[in-house]
Design a protein around this motif. Sequence first.
Motif, PDB file in Angstrom:
ATOM      1  N   ASN A 183       0.798  -1.221   0.000  1.00  0.00           N
ATOM      2  CA  ASN A 183       0.000   0.000   0.000  1.00  0.00           C
ATOM      3  C   ASN A 183       0.833   1.274   0.000  1.00  0.00           C
ATOM      4  OD1 ASN A 183      -2.444  -1.512   0.111  1.00  0.00           O
ATOM      5  ND2 ASN A 183      -2.135  -1.816   2.292  1.00  0.00           N
ATOM      6  N   SER A 184       1.898   1.303   0.801  1.00  0.00           N
ATOM      7  CA  SER A 184       2.715   2.514   0.846  1.00  0.00           C
ATOM      8  C   SER A 184       3.371   2.786  -0.497  1.00  0.00           C
ATOM      9  CB  SER A 184       3.776   2.397   1.946  1.00  0.00           C
ATOM     10  OG  SER A 184       4.619   1.286   1.716  1.00  0.00           O
ATOM     11  N   GLN A 185       3.862   1.723  -1.186  1.00  0.00           N
ATOM     12  CA  GLN A 185       4.476   1.895  -2.514  1.00  0.00           C
ATOM     13  C   GLN A 185       3.442   2.394  -3.528  1.00  0.00           C
ATOM     14  OE1 GLN A 185       4.911  -0.643  -0.478  1.00  0.00           O
ATOM     15  NE2 GLN A 185       6.908  -1.652  -0.731  1.00  0.00           N
ATOM     16  N   ALA A 186       2.204   1.874  -3.411  1.00  0.00           N
ATOM     17  CA  ALA A 186       1.141   2.295  -4.328  1.00  0.00           C
ATOM     18  C   ALA A 186       0.857   3.786  -4.174  1.00  0.00           C
ATOM     19  CB  ALA A 186      -0.123   1.482  -4.071  1.00  0.00           C
ATOM     20  N   LEU A 187       0.769   4.256  -2.934  1.00  0.00           N
ATOM     21  CA  LEU A 187       0.451   5.666  -2.686  1.00  0.00           C
ATOM     22  C   LEU A 187       1.616   6.583  -3.062  1.00  0.00           C
ATOM     23  CD1 LEU A 187      -1.436   5.196   0.710  1.00  0.00           C
ATOM     24  CD2 LEU A 187      -2.437   5.752  -1.522  1.00  0.00           C
ATOM     25  N   LEU A 188       2.845   6.118  -2.840  1.00  0.00           N
ATOM     26  CA  LEU A 188       4.014   6.906  -3.259  1.00  0.00           C
ATOM     27  C   LEU A 188       4.079   7.015  -4.775  1.00  0.00           C
ATOM     28  CD1 LEU A 188       6.789   5.641  -0.798  1.00  0.00           C
ATOM     29  CD2 LEU A 188       5.906   7.981  -0.985  1.00  0.00           C
ATOM     30  N   THR A 189       3.742   5.915  -5.457  1.00  0.00           N
ATOM     31  CA  THR A 189       3.740   5.940  -6.931  1.00  0.00           C
ATOM     32  C   THR A 189       2.659   6.882  -7.446  1.00  0.00           C
ATOM     33  OG1 THR A 189       4.499   3.629  -6.938  1.00  0.00           O
ATOM     34  CG2 THR A 189       3.581   4.480  -8.990  1.00  0.00           C
ATOM     35  N   PHE A 190       1.507   6.906  -6.770  1.00  0.00           N
ATOM     36  CA  PHE A 190       0.440   7.843  -7.140  1.00  0.00           C
ATOM     37  C   PHE A 190       0.938   9.289  -6.996  1.00  0.00           C
ATOM     38  CE2 PHE A 190      -3.343  10.404  -6.020  1.00  0.00           C
ATOM     39  CZ  PHE A 190      -4.154  10.131  -7.117  1.00  0.00           C
ATOM     40  N   LEU A 191       1.674   9.555  -5.915  1.00  0.00           N
ATOM     41  CA  LEU A 191       2.230  10.889  -5.699  1.00  0.00           C
ATOM     42  C   LEU A 191       3.262  11.239  -6.770  1.00  0.00           C
ATOM     43  CD1 LEU A 191       2.404  13.391  -3.874  1.00  0.00           C
ATOM     44  CD2 LEU A 191       4.134  12.183  -2.520  1.00  0.00           C
ATOM     45  N   HIS A 192       4.141  10.276  -7.101  1.00  0.00           N
ATOM     46  CA  HIS A 192       5.160  10.499  -8.138  1.00  0.00           C
ATOM     47  C   HIS A 192       4.509  10.765  -9.493  1.00  0.00           C
ATOM     48  CE1 HIS A 192       8.245   8.096  -5.580  1.00  0.00           C
ATOM     49  NE2 HIS A 192       8.204   9.375  -5.246  1.00  0.00           N
ATOM     50  N   MET A 193       3.407  10.084  -9.764  1.00  0.00           N
ATOM     51  CA  MET A 193       2.683  10.304 -11.017  1.00  0.00           C
ATOM     52  C   MET A 193       2.208  11.753 -11.113  1.00  0.00           C
ATOM     53  SD  MET A 193      -0.883   8.490 -12.272  1.00  0.00           S
ATOM     54  CE  MET A 193      -1.877   9.530 -11.207  1.00  0.00           C
ATOM     55  N   SER A 222      -7.433   1.578   1.651  1.00  0.00           N
ATOM     56  CA  SER A 222      -8.575   0.936   2.316  1.00  0.00           C
ATOM     57  C   SER A 222      -8.175   0.115   3.534  1.00  0.00           C
ATOM     58  CB  SER A 222      -9.333   0.065   1.304  1.00  0.00           C
ATOM     59  OG  SER A 222      -9.872   0.860   0.280  1.00  0.00           O
ATOM     60  N   ASN A 223      -7.520   0.758   4.472  1.00  0.00           N
ATOM     61  CA  ASN A 223      -7.219   0.154   5.761  1.00  0.00           C
ATOM     62  C   ASN A 223      -6.975   1.282   6.757  1.00  0.00           C
ATOM     63  OD1 ASN A 223      -4.149   0.643   6.054  1.00  0.00           O
ATOM     64  ND2 ASN A 223      -4.328  -0.270   4.009  1.00  0.00           N
ATOM     65  N   PRO A 224      -7.118   1.020   8.056  1.00  0.00           N
ATOM     66  CA  PRO A 224      -7.019   2.087   9.057  1.00  0.00           C
ATOM     67  C   PRO A 224      -5.702   2.856   9.028  1.00  0.00           C
ATOM     68  CG  PRO A 224      -7.992   0.126  10.038  1.00  0.00           C
ATOM     69  CD  PRO A 224      -7.518  -0.267   8.665  1.00  0.00           C
ATOM     70  N   ASP A 225      -4.596   2.195   8.613  1.00  0.00           N
ATOM     71  CA  ASP A 225      -3.285   2.856   8.611  1.00  0.00           C
ATOM     72  C   ASP A 225      -3.205   3.996   7.607  1.00  0.00           C
ATOM     73  OD1 ASP A 225      -2.420   1.136  10.577  1.00  0.00           O
ATOM     74  OD2 ASP A 225      -1.579  -0.311   9.163  1.00  0.00           O
ATOM     75  N   TYR A 226      -3.926   3.876   6.508  1.00  0.00           N
ATOM     76  CA  TYR A 226      -3.848   4.890   5.449  1.00  0.00           C
ATOM     77  C   TYR A 226      -5.188   5.593   5.230  1.00  0.00           C
ATOM     78  CZ  TYR A 226       0.535   2.496   4.454  1.00  0.00           C
ATOM     79  OH  TYR A 226       1.783   1.946   4.562  1.00  0.00           O
TER      80      TYR A 226
END
Length: 824
Positions: A123-133, A153-157
């Motif tokens: 999940n963290s890599q997915a969100l970082l990639t979204f930011l880089h995009m 889709s989890n409490p951490d994010y």
Amino acid sequence: MPILSLISSPANLAATTIRSHKSLKERLMSLSNSGQIQSQQQLTVLLKSCIRTRNFEVGKLLHSKLNQSGIKPDTVLLNSLITLYSKSGDWLTAKSIFDEMADDRDLVSWSALISCYAHNGMNSQALLTFLHMLMHGQHPNHFSFSAAIHASSNPDYASTGLAIFAFLIKTGYFHSHVCVACALIDFFVKAFHDLDSARKVFDQMPHPNSVTWTLLITRYAQMGHPKHAIQLFSSMISSASMPDRFTLSSVVSACAELGLVSVGQQMHSWVIKSALCMDVYIGCSLVDMYAKCAATVPMKDATKVFQRMPNHNVMSWTAIITGYVQSGGLDTSAIELYCKMITQGDVLPNHFTYSSLLKACGSLSDIQIGKQIHNHAVKSGLVSVNCVGNSLISMYARSGSMEDAQKAFEILLEKNLISYNAIVDGYVKNTSSDEAFKMFNKIEETKTGVDSFTFASLLSAAAILGAVGKGEEMHARLVKSGFSSTQRVCNALISMYSRCGDIDAAARVFSKMEERNVISWTSIITGFAKHGQAKSALEVFEQMLGAGVKPNEVTYIAVLSACSHAGMVNEGLEHFSSMYSEHKIAPKMEHYACVVDLLGRSGSLEKAVDFIYSMPFKADALVWRTLLGACQVHGNTELGKLSAKMITELDPNDPSAYILLSNLYASKGQWEKVVKIRKTMKERKLIKEAGCSWIEAENQAHKFYVGDTCHPRAHDIYKELDQLVIDIKKLGYIPDTDFVLHELDEKEKERYLVQHSEKIAVAFGLISVSRTKPIRVFKNLRVCGDCHTAMKYISVARGREIVVRDSNRFHHFKNGTCSCNDYW
């Protein structure tokens, strides 16, 4: 003819489905040998076909042939390769392809990689990639938004997900595509457990399709709202959307949770009409539904569904095995099914299968079969899975082997709260309450946290010990933790306080409950009955009926016991008759034993015998043991001999029959017969349970036996005891040496009476328990008549309230009287 010559457009290719790995491999080899791999568009369509049919091995072979062909892939083709490796779980290769694209990346490339990370749990890599995009100047579309929301889709994010949601609304993609709506529904449910917001997303969709309907129905069912799930299904049908196998499976599961067999049968009909009855996924749901909603013979309909399934996988086998385990009394059949599973097919059990089987072994208390299942789980490599390990702990604990349960607990690699609850409950069930509290301290050290199950087990431990101090401490922690108002905890508190001798505190907990179930009502009725407050017990029973709560078998045991302890013979017989006539509860052996006790305590021994012989089934040892106890109280030697004879025939290794008969002879002075019985017990190696009493002081239990001098304060205890005897004799106490069931002279008998364990415990209580608190003593056997009389005098001589719990009931001594009115 080469395959590529048959394809003139992507549409034609989509119509030409890939039917098997083998045939496609052969065609690819043909293409490679004939040099036919030329069109990137055609290769892209082939790759998409592999992705759609999940033929990942074939897709990777295509990639290999592409590399050998020398053709330079374009962006579209590379994006398809990223998706292929993403779907197959090979995120490293997907990432390497993405990295090699450099400036050729487009929005689809970025979306494919974000989706790759999200669906592989990164999940963290997915969100970082979204930011880089975004930083690379790409504007997200519905696919990239969906992937980013999925990663959140989890409490951490969750907070990141809310920011993406705001961005989504601002950019106008909220109503853009069904995949966005599905992602948002899952986001609110998984990140916040917020079904209301998920429903709002769904309601704002202009044209929800079957996928979104199914998703929302499934989430309502999974989040404990089966009724809403069924209502949504009805709305779905009204909207002309057609359910698929996932929809029907979720609705069937909702019916199982609610026990709505009629609605479940309608769903079954729909399954048949939809030609989905061969589907294993739906079949498992139907098996589960019929197992939980058995209207007549347990598992009959569930077994029919299982037998009609053409193919069985591990899911279907586990569903039917679990159904047998959960139905109660069919644990042996569950194990027999497991034997068929591993001998008749090539299906291997999974961790859920082993978990259910171990529960069956625990219910049977069959440690040998349990160890065999344990060995199978070890060989399959699944023994370290949490649900298997937790079931192992429970199985060994229920089979009485806490040493093995402790070993199973220790080898668990990752212990969760369920693991700790299982071992704590195991110690409680095996009367190792001190160990349960020690384990509780370890839980606090690990910072695993506790829940209502943990506290309920610990309250049971306090009840077993009679440790009201520990119980009060747990109650205080419950209030601090916010669990004090849950139904399960309140029921445990009622039981704890009543079993620890504080029936008033139990009644206060009951009165403050907002929602009561049959366990709540039964617990307080049982408490009043054990404390001799028969009138209160019967009043609460009437309130229960007035509240529309249907009593169960245990409720009636409490009601009959209340009548028995108070000598209310006619009322007890009336309630016994009303069990079936008013509530269709067929009396069991325990209820007949209660009536025998009711008649026996009142002295109607002949009526009790007639009642036993009129029973619709043969009386067991419990019933005859109850009559034998009454014979001892009333000194009826002849019926006592009959009762003892029947008990020894039914249970030859039960020492209680010999002990009660021996005591009966001793009370009549027939010492030769007493010696004969004791000799028989010695020959049969039957051991009499030693009488002991215990009392809680300064949050610690102190145990005493007859003539005990091992306590550190023994000198002070006997000093107080000697003074007590002097003081109560002045008040009129005369030692009743008839209760000394040994052939001794009168002085020795009197000395023996003084040293009874309950008197020692009371003396200790007088010198160690604050005068503001009652002295609460607990005994494993029935309190003797002389001690009962002495307690009444002691309550006057010391001005203290004394509460004694023996094996039958509570005695509250105050101002020279006992709550039992000398009827026990």
